[in-house]
Design an enzyme around this catalytic site. Structure first.
Site, PDB file in Angstrom:
ATOM      1  N   LYS A 291       0.815  -1.220   0.000  1.00 54.42           N
ATOM      2  CA  LYS A 291       0.000   0.000   0.000  1.00 54.42           C
ATOM      3  C   LYS A 291       0.843   1.261   0.000  1.00 54.42           C
ATOM      4  O   LYS A 291       0.451   2.267  -0.570  1.00 54.42           O
ATOM      5  CB  LYS A 291      -0.945   0.012   1.208  1.00 54.42           C
ATOM      6  CG  LYS A 291      -2.119  -0.928   1.063  1.00 54.42           C
ATOM      7  CD  LYS A 291      -3.230  -0.536   2.019  1.00 54.42           C
ATOM      8  CE  LYS A 291      -4.450  -1.416   1.826  1.00 54.42           C
ATOM      9  NZ  LYS A 291      -5.492  -1.122   2.829  1.00 54.42           N
TER      10      LYS A 291
ATOM     11  N   LYS B 130      -4.753 -10.547  -6.865  1.00 52.15           N
ATOM     12  CA  LYS B 130      -5.933 -10.587  -5.992  1.00 52.15           C
ATOM     13  C   LYS B 130      -7.018  -9.643  -6.495  1.00 52.15           C
ATOM     14  O   LYS B 130      -6.715  -8.546  -6.961  1.00 52.15           O
ATOM     15  CB  LYS B 130      -5.473 -10.148  -4.590  1.00 52.15           C
ATOM     16  CG  LYS B 130      -6.416 -10.411  -3.470  1.00 52.15           C
ATOM     17  CD  LYS B 130      -5.818  -9.950  -2.149  1.00 52.15           C
ATOM     18  CE  LYS B 130      -5.723  -8.437  -2.056  1.00 52.15           C
ATOM     19  NZ  LYS B 130      -5.297  -7.945  -0.744  1.00 52.15           N
TER      20      LYS B 130
ATOM     21  N   LYS C  96     -10.331  -3.853  -4.086  1.00 52.78           N
ATOM     22  CA  LYS C  96     -11.130  -2.629  -4.173  1.00 52.78           C
ATOM     23  C   LYS C  96     -10.407  -1.539  -4.939  1.00 52.78           C
ATOM     24  O   LYS C  96     -11.046  -0.649  -5.504  1.00 52.78           O
ATOM     25  CB  LYS C  96     -11.403  -2.087  -2.759  1.00 52.78           C
ATOM     26  CG  LYS C  96     -12.323  -2.926  -1.904  1.00 52.78           C
ATOM     27  CD  LYS C  96     -12.369  -2.352  -0.476  1.00 52.78           C
ATOM     28  CE  LYS C  96     -13.081  -3.299   0.473  1.00 52.78           C
ATOM     29  NZ  LYS C  96     -12.728  -3.057   1.888  1.00 52.78           N
TER      30      LYS C  96
END
Ligand code: TYM
Length: 344
Positions: A111, A205, A208
């Site tokens: 992130k 994966k 979102k």
């Protein structure tokens, strides 16, 4: 009695991975356990959230919980920021966890990306708040997708170090020092789809934050959108194999078969027994129909709930109050154990 705790971030774009890997399993666990399900709004702001959107996103995750079948009367549904004990315990855990432990967290590395200097301190400390979420209820069963396993290991390390560091004080507070004050929480990842992959790339994966909306099926997608996304999902040109072994090295095919199995509540073996030898041109419409059949009622119910925000807010107020009552007791013990003076 062992408690179940889990959380979902209100960061928009709730998708099929969140549903199959987490929310669907939250629903199943209600039958045999006491469950606490949390909309983790304080985790959400570790990356920028537009304040005007955040409230809606919090209500939307709550609506998804309820629409999927979580019963907020029999169990507890609330948002994290309304129970300040989460952040309070997280501070204590920030002083228990070591920098080196957090430096190893792969989710932080992903992130934060290359510009680590510019990541929020909250993003770095994310896992200590997550440990506090679980342990402020002394919960032990944590249904999550596979991507959260490392965070659960960290929560166990924190619980263990707390128990060791404060061993004498735990005993003085009247708890068995060999058992420790905090139990060690377990990740429950054994669902049919602990890791749903992107529809555009079966090695990544479903997420979102993927810039391509075609990479995921959102819980808010309408029937046409779901059908179109399944139709455009990446595949290879071989027909489906008849046995699971034939899916190895075929990540995209494996992902679609896994999704089908999870939606149908069956196994990949059973899916391939039915579709082995079929082309994707035949399998994809069946998958789209199944996805619509499962998601449309949830979607419809979510929309109805979103039309009545006052009802959602009342559910969260009630849940927060009941969660807070448990958390406050645990936090009082933590204060005594750490040595904080409580004079009121
Ligand atoms: P979040 O909000 O990213 O995701 C919510 C849940 O969905 C699962 N999930 C997936 N499962 C299968 N396939 C996928 N592609 C997929 N993507 C997401 C996640 O594993 C998760 O279970 N850190 C957590 C939120 C959290 C939490 C907690 C969870 C905060 N405190 C305490 C458990 C206990 C998170 O980011 O989830």
């Amino acid at each position: 009695k062992p408690l179940v705790f889990s959380g979902v971030q209100p960061t928009g774009n709730l998708h099929l991975g969140n549903y199959l890997g987490a929310i669907k399993r939250f629903v199943e666990m209600q039958a045999h356990h006491d469950c606490i399900y949390c909309v983790v709004d304080q985790h959400a702001i570790t990356v920028w959230q537009n304040p005007a959107d955040l409230k809606k996103q919090i209500r939307e995750v709550t609506a998804a919980f309820l629409a999927a079948g979580i019963d907020p009367k029999a169990h507890v549904v609330f948002n994290q920021s309304q129970v300040p004990e989460h952040a309070e315990l997280a501070w204590v855990f920030n002083c228990v966890a070591r920098m080196g432990w957090l430096n190893r967290m792969t989710q932080f590395k992903e992130k934060a990306g290359k510009d680590r200097e510019n990541a929020s301190v909250g993003l770095f400390a994310y896992p200590t708040l997550m440990a506090a979420d679980i342990l402020v209820y002394r919960a032990t069963m944590v249904p999550v997708g596979e991507d959260q396993k490392q965070h659960l290991e960290l929560a166990r390390d924190i619980a263990q170090k707390f128990n060791n560091d404060f061993r004498d004080s735990v005993a003085a507070a009247g708890f068995d020092p060999d058992e420790g004050f905090f139990p060690l929480p377990e990740p429950l990842t054994q669902g049919p789809a602990p890791r749903v992959m992107s529809l555009r790339d079966g090695t990544k994966k479903m997420s979102k934050s993927d810039p391509s909306d075609y990479s995921r099926i959102n819980l808010t997608d309408d029937q046409d959108t779901i059908a179109q996304k399944v139709r455009k999902a990446r595949t290879d040109s071989e027909p489906l194999p008849s046995e699971v072994a034939g899916l190895s090295g075929r990540a995209d095919a494996d992902n679609l078969v896994t999704i089908y199995a999870a939606l149908a509540g069956t196994t990949r073996e059973a899916v391939l027994a039915e579709f082995g030898g079929a082309q994707f041109s035949a399998f994809k419409p069946a998958l789209a129909d199944l996805a619509v059949a499962v998601l449309a009622p949830i979607n419809r119910h979510m929309r109805e709930l979103m039309d009545d925000p006052a009802h959602i807010d009342a559910v969260l107020a009630d849940g927060s109050e009941r969660a807070g009552a448990i958390a406050a007791k645990v936090m009082d013990d933590v204060k005594d154990i750490v040595g904080f003076l409580r004079s009121r």
